[in-house]
Design a protein around this motif. Sequence first.
Motif, PDB file in Angstrom:
ATOM      1  N   ILE A  21       0.803  -1.219   0.000  1.00  0.00           N
ATOM      2  CA  ILE A  21       0.000   0.000   0.000  1.00  0.00           C
ATOM      3  C   ILE A  21       0.843   1.278   0.000  1.00  0.00           C
ATOM      4  CG2 ILE A  21      -1.756   1.294   1.284  1.00  0.00           C
ATOM      5  CD1 ILE A  21      -2.808  -1.367   2.323  1.00  0.00           C
ATOM      6  N   LEU A  22       1.937   1.282   0.763  1.00  0.00           N
ATOM      7  CA  LEU A  22       2.734   2.498   0.916  1.00  0.00           C
ATOM      8  C   LEU A  22       3.167   3.102  -0.423  1.00  0.00           C
ATOM      9  CD1 LEU A  22       4.032   4.554   2.775  1.00  0.00           C
ATOM     10  CD2 LEU A  22       5.998   3.010   3.025  1.00  0.00           C
ATOM     11  N   ASN A  26      -7.990  17.942   2.778  1.00  0.00           N
ATOM     12  CA  ASN A  26      -8.097  17.015   3.908  1.00  0.00           C
ATOM     13  C   ASN A  26      -7.564  15.622   3.557  1.00  0.00           C
ATOM     14  OD1 ASN A  26      -9.224  18.907   5.631  1.00  0.00           O
ATOM     15  ND2 ASN A  26     -11.342  18.401   5.050  1.00  0.00           N
ATOM     16  N   PHE A  27      -7.856  15.175   2.309  1.00  0.00           N
ATOM     17  CA  PHE A  27      -7.393  13.842   1.919  1.00  0.00           C
ATOM     18  C   PHE A  27      -5.872  13.788   1.867  1.00  0.00           C
ATOM     19  CE2 PHE A  27      -6.958  10.267  -1.227  1.00  0.00           C
ATOM     20  CZ  PHE A  27      -7.443   9.279  -0.373  1.00  0.00           C
ATOM     21  N   GLU A  43      -0.836  11.895   4.236  1.00  0.00           N
ATOM     22  CA  GLU A  43       0.422  12.192   4.916  1.00  0.00           C
ATOM     23  C   GLU A  43       0.507  11.463   6.245  1.00  0.00           C
ATOM     24  OE1 GLU A  43       3.120  15.520   4.354  1.00  0.00           O
ATOM     25  OE2 GLU A  43       3.105  13.543   3.412  1.00  0.00           O
ATOM     26  N   SER A  44      -0.606  11.469   6.962  1.00  0.00           N
ATOM     27  CA  SER A  44      -0.648  10.798   8.263  1.00  0.00           C
ATOM     28  C   SER A  44      -0.430   9.297   8.125  1.00  0.00           C
ATOM     29  CB  SER A  44      -1.992  11.080   8.939  1.00  0.00           C
ATOM     30  OG  SER A  44      -2.085  10.372  10.152  1.00  0.00           O
ATOM     31  N   GLU A  45      -1.102   8.675   7.139  1.00  0.00           N
ATOM     32  CA  GLU A  45      -0.974   7.232   6.936  1.00  0.00           C
ATOM     33  C   GLU A  45       0.425   6.878   6.427  1.00  0.00           C
ATOM     34  OE1 GLU A  45      -2.387   3.242   7.005  1.00  0.00           O
ATOM     35  OE2 GLU A  45      -3.017   5.113   7.940  1.00  0.00           O
ATOM     36  N   LEU A  70       3.022   4.359   8.306  1.00  0.00           N
ATOM     37  CA  LEU A  70       3.573   3.166   7.671  1.00  0.00           C
ATOM     38  C   LEU A  70       5.088   3.257   7.507  1.00  0.00           C
ATOM     39  CD1 LEU A  70       0.911   2.404   4.906  1.00  0.00           C
ATOM     40  CD2 LEU A  70       1.238   1.249   7.091  1.00  0.00           C
ATOM     41  N   SER A  71       5.621   4.463   7.411  1.00  0.00           N
ATOM     42  CA  SER A  71       7.066   4.646   7.231  1.00  0.00           C
ATOM     43  C   SER A  71       7.821   4.550   8.549  1.00  0.00           C
ATOM     44  CB  SER A  71       7.346   6.010   6.590  1.00  0.00           C
ATOM     45  OG  SER A  71       6.708   6.116   5.343  1.00  0.00           O
ATOM     46  N   LYS A  72       7.089   4.612   9.629  1.00  0.00           N
ATOM     47  CA  LYS A  72       7.712   4.611  10.947  1.00  0.00           C
ATOM     48  C   LYS A  72       8.344   3.255  11.237  1.00  0.00           C
ATOM     49  CE  LYS A  72       6.594   5.710  15.779  1.00  0.00           C
ATOM     50  NZ  LYS A  72       5.494   6.052  16.721  1.00  0.00           N
ATOM     51  N   ASP A  73       9.529   3.270  11.758  1.00  0.00           N
ATOM     52  CA  ASP A  73      10.238   2.031  12.118  1.00  0.00           C
ATOM     53  C   ASP A  73      10.717   2.156  13.554  1.00  0.00           C
ATOM     54  OD1 ASP A  73      11.377  -0.432  11.991  1.00  0.00           O
ATOM     55  OD2 ASP A  73      13.098   0.162  10.776  1.00  0.00           O
TER      56      ASP A  73
END
Length: 426
Positions: free
Chosen positions: A128-129, A144-145, A150-152, A156-159
């Motif tokens: 998905i990313l 808004n979308f 950006e939030s999603e 997902l990029s967070k490790d």
Amino acid sequence: MKKILYVSSILLSAYAFPQFSVNVQIPSYLSDSDIYLYGFNGSKEILYSKAKISNNKAVFKVDKKYVGMMRAFFQKTNSSVNMVSENKNIDFKVELDSKNKFSNVTFNDQTNQLFSNDVEQQKKKELILPALIQIKDYYKPSENFYISLESEISLLSKDDQAMYEAHPFLDFYNKNQKFSVQEKATELKPQDYIDFYSKSGEYLETSLILKPSLINYLNVSKSNVEGGVDKLLEAVNLETPRGQTILSELIDIFNTYNMDKLKQKYLSEGNNLKCTINDRLASTLKSNNNTEIGAKMPNNTFVNAIHTKAKSLYDIKSSKKIVVFWSSTCSHCEAELPKLLEKYDKLKAQNIEIVGLSLDSNLDEFKSKANIYPWVSDSEGKGWYSSYGDTYNISATPTYFVLDADNKIISKPNHVADVLDYLKVN
């Protein structure tokens, strides 16, 4: 003396109670199913426990320390659940859909909740990313979308490596998945793999990373596979358990992919070792040696046989036997076995018998399909957990052997056409 007896009683108590238990809430449909718990040594599954079932709860008791991946196999549905053991209790619930297929598995222990969430996040990262990053370009930062995207993407990029600090096996598994993922294999050099195998600690063998990473190593060494294997085995040292497990895995891989020249070379190296051999390599050597041309094929005692009153493979007397390992769900078997059926009368006229040993997990499906064929058939009803794999070195279906009257292996054809050609039946 009393003090010694007291210490002894403590030691006995330690041996009398399990290290940990696995508790599974199951639907009533599975209350009469055999359920098994396996650990791993490389890709080889080791049976640790059979569940005791009562009041829709299956309980496994594990009496030895184990840290790594485990798998619960539900024989009735031919389904498995993977989990992580940290040598602590595991608790989960299984739900089925209207067709009695697994619809949901919910873990209640912290370790496997973390593992399940991480697996889900990894899927989203891979699938998905990249799409979300592309879609974002079509929106303005003020929309808004866009903000939601950006939030999603950020999530997902967070490790977050900190969450693995209390879970050393998960930390190892997470950091080293790159070696087992085919898409990332080309980013690594052969020496990266060699360093990984030679420097990894105790978790490698129980991580399920070893076999897929070895396949990737062979792919990145494809310009000189034999040289790459020699370099790897020198680095890991064949006189160590790690080196012998890797040799065992490589022999199995060469067997699966019909890389016969390499299989024979490294099988000989294993057979010629003068040091103590670990169980993993000993099992691989035995199953291969049992099924070499000229070897007497190990006997098999029938448990659910049809079309025969014989009790075992050796009880069937004929000038030759065709032994075929198959299953009712195997598409290649569907294509090939009818061709044997076409020639069955000619084979019988030459006193040649066929024995089909099925790797089905559902005995009803086995019998339904096996009754189409007039020859001897049997199945343990355990799928790929049958004893056939280890005993006869079976890694795919259909697999054929031709035996003489003394049950010695005289041919190992690859396809049904090769069987008929060898026996000169047309």
